[in-house]
Design an enzyme around this catalytic site. Structure first.
Site, short mmCIF file in Angstrom:
data_model
loop_
_atom_site.label_atom_id
_atom_site.label_comp_id
_atom_site.label_asym_id
_atom_site.label_seq_id
_atom_site.Cartn_x
_atom_site.Cartn_y
_atom_site.Cartn_z
CB ILE A 145 -1.24 0.01 1.02
CG1 ILE A 145 -0.25 -0.24 2.53
CG2 ILE A 145 -2.46 -0.83 1.21
CD1 ILE A 145 -0.66 -0.06 3.71
N GLY A 146 1.99 1.57 0.17
CA GLY A 146 3.04 2.41 -0.25
C GLY A 146 4.35 1.70 -0.19
CE LYS B 67 7.91 2.70 8.31
NZ LYS B 67 8.31 3.77 8.52
CG ASP C 266 10.65 13.10 7.14
OD1 ASP C 266 10.44 12.45 6.56
OD2 ASP C 266 10.35 14.46 6.19
#
Length: 813
Positions: free
Chosen positions: A483-484, A505, A601
Site C-alpha cells: 500500500i506504500g 512497514k 519530517d
C-alpha cells in the site's frame, strides 16, 4: 526542419458518414473512419473509410507522403501515412462524452521506409497512448476509450529522433453512454469505488468464451472477440457450449451494444461430469503491464436452461470478484437474460492477470460455473499514460561491458564489507532493541523469542511479534498487498489472527534508513498515545528483519487526496479539519512530554487519514528529542524531505520545534493549492510552491493559488486567516514563527470563520448543520483555555470559544 501536419475534418463529413445505414441500428453522433495514405475512399465491413487526402480534409503540410502496396490483408492495410516529424489529426466533436479510438498499424517496407523499424509516440489530449512504440512485424489494432469534454479531439504522432511514425487507419466514433461505467468496485488489497469519468481506458483483451471468435462484422460496435482457448490454463476442466437462440435481450441493464448475442450465446463451463465431486476452478491467464489498474468486465448469460440456479464464485488474481454469484438475482429471473459485472483491480508487480470461476460451497447437486465473455481494460496511470517506463541502461559495446564489470566487482566488494559491518552492529543492538516491550509480551502472550502459539492484538500495546506471525498476516509479504513505498521500505496491508487490520512497514535491503531510524521510531511511538498520532502495535527484529506494525489507516495519505492519485478530493472544510487534527498531533509532540519531540519530517505523505478521515501524524524515524530548558536548539545533521526543510535548519544545522512549524506551513500550502511543493512542469515562477504562494500573498492575490476544486467553497475571511497563518509559519527566522499551539488556535478560528451552516461528512461532502453561535450558554474567555493542557487539547472542541469571538467581532463591525 520539423514538419507539423494537421488534418482538419469538416463537420459535413461526419454528417455524411452518419447517414450510412448500419445493420445493427447503432449510429454514432461522431463517426470518423479514415484510410490513411489512400487517395480514394475504401469500403470495409460495410463501412466507408475516407481518404485522408480527400478534398474534405484541410491538409496543412509541406510534405505529403503515402505508400501503396499489394496485400492479402484488409484493404485498409494497402496504404499508410508516414510522418517524419510531429504531426496531428484534428477531429471536430459534436457529442461530448466517451469516444472509441482505434489505431490500425500494419508495417511494411516502402522505398526508404521500413516500417518495422519505426519508433514513435502517440498522444490524445493530455493522455499518452503509446510511448516509444516499436512496431515489429504483423498487424496491430490499438483501441482506447477517452471521455472528451471539449469540441475537438487531437491525435498527435511524434517520431523518435532519427526515426519516423506511420499509421494505416483511424476509427473515431461516439460510444453509447451506458457502455463504459462511471465507476466500478475495487477489489484486492484496496477496496472502495473507483471513479472512471476522467480516466482513459485501453483495451487489453476482449474474449469470447465457448472457444468461438466473434468477428467485427457481427458486433454492433465493430469489436473483435477472440476465442478463449488460448488463454485457458487447464482445458480438461472446461467444456464449451453454444446456444445463441437462448439469449433474451429484454432486460433494461444489458443491451446488444454491451455485447452481441454471439458472445452471450456461447460459454465455457466447468466440466464436472467425469468427477461430480470436483472442486476445481476454470482459469484464464492474460498478459498485463504491472503498476496499473485494470477494469475487468464479466459477461454472464445462463444458456443451459437448467431449472435450478447455478451458484458459483468469481475471482480475479485469487481475490473474490463475486462470492456465491447468483445470476437470476440480477436478471429478475428472466430466462436467458444477459448480465455484465465490472470490477477494478491493481496489478502491482506481476505481468499476469488471472480470471477464474469455480463452484460455490453452498451449491447443491453437480458443481458448476460458467463465463460467457470477458473484457480487460487498462486504466491510465497518474501521469495520464498507458506505457510502463523502462530503463535503457544496457551496455552495447565490449568496452562498456568491461567498465561495467569493474564497477560491479568494486560495488560488490563494497557491499560485502558494508553488510559485514551492518550484521555485526545489528547483532549487537538487536538484543537491546528486543527489550522494548519484550518482557511484557512474554508475560502476557507467552512469546519466547522464536515464536508464539497465539498472537493477540486487542491490547493495542506495542510488543515484539514473531516473524512467522507477520508472514501470515501479509500472506508472506504478497506484493498485491503493498500500500506504500518509502525510504525505509515497503508498507503492506496485513490482517492479524484476530482479524485486526494493520499496516506493516518492512525495512528493505536497499533502505536509505536503517537501524537507528528503526529504533528511534519504536522508542518514540512507545512513549506516547494520542488520537492524532498513528499508534504502534508491534515490531519484529528476528532474522535481521526491521519491521514495524501500525494501526491501519483506511484512507491513505493526505497527499493522495490532494494530487497525484485518483483518490477523492477533500472539501475545504474537511481540509481545514485535517490541518487541525495534524496540528493537534504535532502540538502534543512539542508539549506533551518532559522533553520536546521534534518530528523532523512533516509532509503531506506522512499525514494519514483513518476511516472517518481523521488525521494522524505518522513516520517518526527521523524524530529527535528537542532542546532542554537551558538550550535554544539542538545541533544535528540536516535530515528531512526536500521542499519541506526549514531554511534556518538547512543553513545552520540548528533544529528547534519551529522547524516542524515551517514544514507544517508547507503542508498547509499543499492543502490550499492541491499541488506538489516542487512541480518542474510549471513555469519557473510557479515551480516552487512556497515562493509562488508568498509572492501572491504579498500582492494580496492569495486566491490565485487556490485549488480550483475548492475555490467556490472558501469564504474570503476564512481564506484570509488561513493565508496569515501560512505566512507566519514560513517566516525565515524561527523566532518569528508561531508555536504549534498558536497555529492550532488560528486554524480553529479559520474553521469557525468558514461558518457552521455546513458540516463535513467523512468523505468531505457537506450537509446542513444548526448554527452554533446561539448555543453558547456560558461566557468562555481565551484565558480559560489552557494551551498546555494536552489531554484537554486532544479532544476539546473550541466551537463555543470561536462562536463568541465571531459574534463579538460582528457586533464591533
Amino acid at each position: 526542419m520539423v514538419i507539423v501536419r494537421t488534418f482538419e475534418l469538416e463537420i459535413w463529413v461526419s454528417f455524411v458518414l452518419c447517414l450510412i445505414c448500419f445493420s445493427f441500428g447503432f449510429s454514432p453522433e461522431d463517426n470518423y473512419l479514415i484510410d490513411c495514405g489512400s487517395s480514394t475512399n475504401t469500403s470495409v465491413d460495410n463501412r466507408v473509410f475516407v481518404s485522408d487526402s480527400s478534398s474534405s480534409i484541410n491538409l496543412l503540410t509541406q510534405e505529403n507522403i503515402s505508400a501503396e502496396i499489394s496485400s492479402n490483408y484488409s484493404s485498409l492495410y494497402h496504404t499508410a501515412r508516414i510522418f517524419t516529424g510531429p504531426s496531428s489529426y484534428s477531429f471536430p466533436i459534436k457529442q461530448k462524452g466517451r469516444l472509441w479510438i482505434r489505431l490500425h498499424f500494419f508495417p511494411f517496407v516502402y522505398e526508404k521506409y521500413n516500417m518495422t523499424l519505426a519508433k514513435f509516440s502517440v498522444s490524445a489530449q493530455s493522455f499518452t497512448l503509446i510511448k516509444e512504440y516499436q512496431s515489429g512485424n504483423g498487424s496491430l489494432v490499438k483501441e482506447y476509450s477517452l471521455n472528451i469534454t471539449s469540441d475537438k479531439l487531437v491525435l498527435t504522432f511524434t517520431p523518435l529522433a532519427n526515426s519516423f511514425a506511420f499509421l494505416n487507419a483511424i476509427e473515431v466514433f461516439s460510444l453509447p453512454p451506458e457502455l463504459i461505467p462511471e465507476g466500478a468496485t475495487i477489489i484486492g488489497s484496496q477496496t472502495g469505488n473507483q471513479n472512471l469519468q476522467k480516466q482513459a481506458l485501453e483495451t487489453v483483451a476482449r474474449v469470447n468464451m465457448g472457444n468461438e471468435t466473434v468477428t467485427r462484422q457481427t458486433d454492433p460496435l465493430w469489436r473483435l472477440w477472440v476465442a478463449d482457448d488460448l488463454f485457458l490454463v487447464h482445458n480438461g476442466l472446461a467444456k464449451f457450449v453454444s446456444n445463441v437462440k437462448a439469449v433474451n435481450f429484454t432486460g433494461e441493464k444489458t443491451k446488444e451494444e454491451i455485447a452481441p448475442a454471439d458472445v452471450y450465446g456461447t460459454a465455457t463451463m466447468l466440466n464436472s461430469e467425469p468427477n461430480p465431486s470436483t472442486n476445481a476452478n476454470v482459469t484464464w491467464i492474460f498478459d498485463v503491464d504491472p503498476g496499473f489498474e485494470y477494469l475487468v468486465r464479466f459477461h454472464f448469460c445462463d444458456i443451459s436452461n437448467t431449472p435450478q440456479p447455478i451458484l458459483f464464485n468469481v475471482y480475479i488474481n485469487s481475490w473474490y470478484a463475486s462470492h456465491d454469484f447468483n445470476l437470476p438475482k440480477f436478471t429478475s429471473k428472466t430466462i436467458g437474460a444477459p448480465y455484465y459485472m465490472d470490477s477494478i483491480i491493481r496489478v502491482s508487480d506481476s505481468r499476469k492477470l488471472s480470471v477464474s470461476v469455480g463452484p460455490s460451497a453452498i451449491q447443491e447437486g453437480y458443481p458448476n460455473a460458467f463465463l460467457n465473455g470477458l473484457e480487460i481494460m487498462k486504466v491510465n496511470n497518474s501521469r495520464g499514460s498507458f506505457d510502463v517506463l523502462e530503463s535503457n541502461s544496457n551496455f552495447s559495446t565490449d568496452s562498456k561491458m568491461k567498465v561495467g564489470l569493474i564497477v560491479g566487482l568494486a560495488a560488490g566488494l563494497f557491499v560485502v564489507v558494508v553488510l559485514v559491518l551492518v550484521l555485526f552492529l545489528l547483532c549487537r543492538r538487536r538484543k537491546k532493541l528486543a527489550q522494548i516491550g519484550h518482557s511484557k509480551a512474554e508475560d502476557k502472550f507467552g512469546i519466547n523469542g522464536g515464536g508464539a502459539t497465539a498472537i493477540f492484538s486487542s491490547s493495542k500495546i506495542g510488543y515484539r511479534y514473531p516473524f512467522v506471525a507477520i508472514q501470515e498476516a501479509t500472506n508472506n509479504f504478497n506484493e498485491s498487498l503493498v500500500i506504500g513505498v518509502g525510504g525505509f521500505g515497503k508498507v503492506y496491508k496485513g490482517v492479524l489472527r484476530d482479524k485486526t487490520m494493520v499496516a506493516v512497514k518492512r525495512g528493505g535491503s536497499q533502505s536509505h534508513q536503517g537501524l537507528a531510524e528503526f529504533r528511534t521510531e519504536i522508542e518514540m511511538l512507545s512513549q506516547f498515545r494520542h488520537r492524532h498520532l498513528v499508534s504502534l502495535i508491534g515490531y519484529c527484529d528476528e532474522k535481521d528483519e526491521m519491521i514495524i506494525i501500525y494501526e491501519y489507516m483506511e484512507n491513505g495519505t493526505l497527499k493522495n487526496h490532494l494530487y497525484g492519485s485518483n483518490f477523492p478530493s477533500l472539501s475545504w472544510r474537511k481540509r481545514l479539519e485535517v490541518c487541525i487534527g495534524s496540528a493537534r498531533g504535532l502540538h502534543y509532540l512539542h508539549t506533551g512530554s518532559t522533553n520536546t519531540i521534534i518530528h523532523r519530517d512533516v509532509k503531506s505523505a506522512n499525514i494519514l487519514l483513518d476511516e472517518n478521515f481523521m488525521a494522524k501524524v505518522a513516520d517518526f524515524g527521523l524524530s529527535k528529542t528537542g532542546p532542554n530548558l537551558d538550550q535554544t536548539h539542538v545541533s544535528t545533521a540536516v535530515k528531512g524531505s526536500f521542499g519541506y526543510l526549514d531554511p534556518e535548519y538547512l543553513t545552520r544545522q540548528q533544529l528547534t520545534e519551529k522547524s516542524d512549524v515551517y514544514s507544517f506551513g508547507v503542508v498547509m500550502l499543499e492543502v490550499l493549492c492541491g499541488r506538489p511543493v516542487i512541480d518542474p512542469s510549471l513555469p519557473r515562477e510557479k515551480m516552487n510552491l512556497v515562493e509562488w504562494a508568498i509572492k501572491c500573498q504579498n500582492r494580496g492575490h492569495l486566491e490565485d493559488i487556490v485549488d480550483p476544486k475548492i475555490m467556490d467553497q472558501i469564504k474570503p475571511e476564512s481564506l484570509k486567516k488561513f493565508g496569515e497563518i501560512v505566512e507566519k509559519c514560513l517566516a525565515e527566522s524561527g523566532l518569528d514563527r508561531p508555536s504549534m499551539g498558536d497555529v492550532l488556535w488560528n486554524l480553529e478560528y479559520a474553521l469557525q470563520l468558514q461558518g457552521n451552516e455546513e458540516k463535513s461528512s467523512p468523505n468531505g461532502e457537506t450537509s446542513s448543520q444548526a448554527n452554533l453561535v446561539n448555543q453558547s450558554h456560558s461566557t468562555i474567555s481565551i484565558t480559560d483555555f489552557s494551551m498546555g493542557s494536552v489531554d484537554d487539547l486532544a479532544g476539546v472542541s473550541m466551537s463555543k470559544v470561536f462562536a463568541q469571538i465571531v459574534q463579538e467581532e460582528a457586533r464591533e463591525s
